[in-house]
Design a protein around this motif. Structure first.
Motif, PDB file in Angstrom:
ATOM      1  N   LYS A 289       0.831  -1.203   0.000  1.00  0.00           N
ATOM      2  CA  LYS A 289       0.000   0.000   0.000  1.00  0.00           C
ATOM      3  C   LYS A 289       0.862   1.247   0.000  1.00  0.00           C
ATOM      4  N   ASN A 290       1.976   1.203   0.715  1.00  0.00           N
ATOM      5  CA  ASN A 290       2.904   2.331   0.743  1.00  0.00           C
ATOM      6  C   ASN A 290       4.299   1.823   1.089  1.00  0.00           C
ATOM      7  N   GLU A 291       5.306   2.654   0.840  1.00  0.00           N
ATOM      8  CA  GLU A 291       6.691   2.254   1.073  1.00  0.00           C
ATOM      9  C   GLU A 291       6.979   2.017   2.549  1.00  0.00           C
ATOM     10  N   ALA A 292       6.332   2.765   3.422  1.00  0.00           N
ATOM     11  CA  ALA A 292       6.582   2.625   4.857  1.00  0.00           C
ATOM     12  C   ALA A 292       6.243   1.215   5.343  1.00  0.00           C
ATOM     13  N   MET A 293       5.260   0.600   4.718  1.00  0.00           N
ATOM     14  CA  MET A 293       4.883  -0.763   5.114  1.00  0.00           C
ATOM     15  C   MET A 293       6.050  -1.732   4.941  1.00  0.00           C
ATOM     16  N   GLY A 294       6.880  -1.485   3.944  1.00  0.00           N
ATOM     17  CA  GLY A 294       8.010  -2.368   3.683  1.00  0.00           C
ATOM     18  C   GLY A 294       9.061  -2.353   4.774  1.00  0.00           C
ATOM     19  N   GLU A 295       9.024  -1.361   5.668  1.00  0.00           N
ATOM     20  CA  GLU A 295      10.000  -1.266   6.750  1.00  0.00           C
ATOM     21  C   GLU A 295       9.559  -2.027   8.004  1.00  0.00           C
ATOM     22  N   GLU A 313      -0.969 -15.994   5.906  1.00  0.00           N
ATOM     23  CA  GLU A 313      -1.738 -16.072   7.150  1.00  0.00           C
ATOM     24  C   GLU A 313      -0.843 -15.889   8.359  1.00  0.00           C
ATOM     25  N   THR A 314       0.397 -16.396   8.287  1.00  0.00           N
ATOM     26  CA  THR A 314       1.353 -16.196   9.377  1.00  0.00           C
ATOM     27  C   THR A 314       1.646 -14.717   9.554  1.00  0.00           C
ATOM     28  N   LEU A 315       1.840 -13.998   8.453  1.00  0.00           N
ATOM     29  CA  LEU A 315       2.091 -12.563   8.527  1.00  0.00           C
ATOM     30  C   LEU A 315       0.890 -11.824   9.113  1.00  0.00           C
ATOM     31  N   GLU A 316      -0.298 -12.234   8.733  1.00  0.00           N
ATOM     32  CA  GLU A 316      -1.502 -11.577   9.257  1.00  0.00           C
ATOM     33  C   GLU A 316      -1.632 -11.762  10.767  1.00  0.00           C
ATOM     34  N   GLN A 317      -1.253 -12.942  11.258  1.00  0.00           N
ATOM     35  CA  GLN A 317      -1.418 -13.250  12.676  1.00  0.00           C
ATOM     36  C   GLN A 317      -0.512 -12.413  13.572  1.00  0.00           C
ATOM     37  N   ILE A 318       0.641 -12.022  13.083  1.00  0.00           N
ATOM     38  CA  ILE A 318       1.605 -11.324  13.942  1.00  0.00           C
ATOM     39  C   ILE A 318       1.728  -9.841  13.603  1.00  0.00           C
ATOM     40  N   THR A 319       1.019  -9.375  12.580  1.00  0.00           N
ATOM     41  CA  THR A 319       1.041  -7.952  12.231  1.00  0.00           C
ATOM     42  C   THR A 319      -0.391  -7.495  11.971  1.00  0.00           C
ATOM     43  N   SER A 320      -0.532  -6.238  11.689  1.00  0.00           N
ATOM     44  CA  SER A 320      -1.851  -5.687  11.360  1.00  0.00           C
ATOM     45  C   SER A 320      -2.089  -5.674   9.848  1.00  0.00           C
ATOM     46  N   ILE A 321      -1.157  -6.261   9.091  1.00  0.00           N
ATOM     47  CA  ILE A 321      -1.249  -6.247   7.629  1.00  0.00           C
ATOM     48  C   ILE A 321      -2.295  -7.262   7.150  1.00  0.00           C
ATOM     49  N   ARG A 322      -3.072  -6.854   6.159  1.00  0.00           N
ATOM     50  CA  ARG A 322      -4.045  -7.737   5.539  1.00  0.00           C
ATOM     51  C   ARG A 322      -3.707  -7.871   4.051  1.00  0.00           C
ATOM     52  N   PHE A 323      -4.168  -8.954   3.447  1.00  0.00           N
ATOM     53  CA  PHE A 323      -3.831  -9.176   2.047  1.00  0.00           C
ATOM     54  C   PHE A 323      -5.051  -9.635   1.255  1.00  0.00           C
ATOM     55  N   ARG A 324      -4.987  -9.417  -0.046  1.00  0.00           N
ATOM     56  CA  ARG A 324      -5.961  -9.988  -0.969  1.00  0.00           C
ATOM     57  C   ARG A 324      -5.201 -10.474  -2.198  1.00  0.00           C
ATOM     58  N   VAL A 325      -5.707 -11.557  -2.791  1.00  0.00           N
ATOM     59  CA  VAL A 325      -5.001 -12.217  -3.885  1.00  0.00           C
ATOM     60  C   VAL A 325      -5.817 -12.118  -5.159  1.00  0.00           C
ATOM     61  N   GLU A 326      -5.154 -11.702  -6.242  1.00  0.00           N
ATOM     62  CA  GLU A 326      -5.759 -11.662  -7.573  1.00  0.00           C
ATOM     63  C   GLU A 326      -4.804 -12.369  -8.529  1.00  0.00           C
ATOM     64  N   GLY A 327      -5.073 -13.639  -8.803  1.00  0.00           N
ATOM     65  CA  GLY A 327      -4.166 -14.416  -9.640  1.00  0.00           C
ATOM     66  C   GLY A 327      -2.832 -14.593  -8.944  1.00  0.00           C
ATOM     67  N   ARG A 328      -1.744 -14.124  -9.575  1.00  0.00           N
ATOM     68  CA  ARG A 328      -0.408 -14.200  -8.986  1.00  0.00           C
ATOM     69  C   ARG A 328       0.010 -12.866  -8.376  1.00  0.00           C
ATOM     70  N   ASP A 329      -0.937 -11.928  -8.293  1.00  0.00           N
ATOM     71  CA  ASP A 329      -0.683 -10.641  -7.640  1.00  0.00           C
ATOM     72  C   ASP A 329      -1.268 -10.644  -6.245  1.00  0.00           C
ATOM     73  N   ILE A 330      -0.460 -10.192  -5.269  1.00  0.00           N
ATOM     74  CA  ILE A 330      -0.881 -10.149  -3.865  1.00  0.00           C
ATOM     75  C   ILE A 330      -0.788  -8.709  -3.384  1.00  0.00           C
ATOM     76  N   TRP A 331      -1.905  -8.190  -2.938  1.00  0.00           N
ATOM     77  CA  TRP A 331      -1.975  -6.805  -2.478  1.00  0.00           C
ATOM     78  C   TRP A 331      -1.997  -6.804  -0.955  1.00  0.00           C
ATOM     79  N   MET A 332      -1.097  -6.010  -0.365  1.00  0.00           N
ATOM     80  CA  MET A 332      -0.981  -5.944   1.094  1.00  0.00           C
ATOM     81  C   MET A 332      -1.363  -4.548   1.567  1.00  0.00           C
ATOM     82  N   GLU A 333      -2.247  -4.507   2.591  1.00  0.00           N
ATOM     83  CA  GLU A 333      -2.750  -3.220   3.071  1.00  0.00           C
ATOM     84  C   GLU A 333      -2.667  -3.146   4.590  1.00  0.00           C
TER      85      GLU A 333
END
Length: 333
Positions: A289-295, A313-333
């Motif tokens: 969603k933004n560059e700051a998320m990458g840090e 799902e492991t990332l979701e459990q330990i952070t506040s990040i959520r994801f959605r999948v469209e084919g081979r593209d994964i969007w993280m918010e």
């Protein structure tokens, strides 16, 4: 054991190796067979080339079943088809079976010449897999996903030369009379007997060697007259191709080599680093969603046997990040 049974066992070993499923002892058996005669090397190289040209992954069991069926068909047709038309029948069959199954052609008609050039063997770790092998000299090799190792299986000459693309871990069999020399596009590593890891993917601007045991000497390919860089256990040497320098520093060898146990291990790694590894392994594309998320910092372990959704799902459990999948593209918010 009959000759037919011998052939069947070699077919089994070849398909296990090319599909990335061979165990170390199976790899050793196949290497011994390859090195036992020049004709065996030619046969294997022909089969390997056909397999490598295929883009469709397939298991060894699938290949063996198809191999048996195709051999039966060819045997029946030989009774009524002139020999010169057998190859034509094979090529017609290629239109309806997966390309890797053409290894049957290389094996069944394996006495054909493939040229007089020097032959090499190549170990390949398919995308999404780690392969393990024992070379003819006893060296134990692990290759990370998308990596390959090219070498002369007879190891003729004064050195045991191998060429690596990607990432590999090596437990080198000691032979003071014949050093083991590994080359990448940028570096040359010389050893007598040791355990080390080299990462040299073509799309990365750095090459890294990590020494676990023993000692190694490293040279820059473009600067052969420079004195070699010597490393001690627990050190890493990173060559930056843009800055053209080598930095030696202490390294956590467990973090660098956990991949051979089929694990991603991260210790205070940022999300950008994590998704870089996940993209390479699972062949997906992440969008932040933004560059700051990458840090965002992360500590944990992913198993290679998990699918991408388990990792997310492991990332979701330990952070506040959520994801959605469209084919081979994964969007993280």
């Amino acid at each position: 054991m009959s000759q037919r049974m011998d052939d069947q066992h070699i077919e089994f070993l070849i398909t296990r190796k090319l599909s990335g499923e061979a165990k170390p002892e199976e790899q050793a058996q196949l290497e011994a067979w390859i090195c036992s005669s020049e004709q065996n090397r030619k046969n294997f190289e022909q089969i390997r080339r056909i397999w490598k040209n295929s883009k469709r992954p397939i298991s060894s069991q699938d290949v063996l079943r198809a191999l048996s069926n195709v051999k039966t068909t060819i045997h029946n047709q030989e009774q009524r088809i002139p020999q010169r038309r057998i190859v034509q029948r094979w090529m017609q069959a290629a239109a309806v079976i997966a390309m890797p199954l053409l290894l049957a052609l290389g094996w069944y008609l394996g006495n054909q010449s493939i040229g007089s050039e020097k032959l090499y063997s190549e170990l390949i770790a398919p995308e999404g897999q780690v392969t393990e092998s024992i070379l003819a000299d006893g060296t134990h090799v692990w290759l990370n996903a998308g990596s390959s190792l090219r070498y002369d299986p007879s190891f003729q000459g004064a050195q045991r030369n191998v060429e690596l693309i990607g990432e590999g871990y090596f437990k080198v069999s000691k032979n003071p009379e014949k050093p083991f020399v590994l080359k990448t596009s940028k570096l040359q590593v010389r050893v007598l007997g040791t355990s080390f890891n080299v990462r040299a993917y073509p799309d990365e601007n750095h090459t890294e060697a990590v020494l676990e045991e023993g000692a190694i000497e490293m040279r820059l390919i473009d600067y052969p007259n420079q004195a070699p860089v010597k490393m001690k256990p627990g050190e890493s040497a990173v060559y930056n191709s843009e800055k053209r320098n080598i930095q030696i520093q202490e390294a956590d060898t467990h973090l660098r080599t956990a991949w051979r146990d089929r694990k991603f291990v991260f210790k205070d790694a940022d999300l950008k680093t994590i998704i870089y590894h996940l993209e390479r392994f699972y062949k997906v594309r992440f969008h932040l969603k933004n560059e700051a998320m990458g840090e965002t910092r992360f500590r944990g372990t992913f198993e290679y046997d998990q699918n991408i959704f388990d990792a997310l799902e492991t990332l979701e459990q330990i952070t506040s990040i959520r994801f959605r999948v469209e084919g081979r593209d994964i969007w993280m918010e």
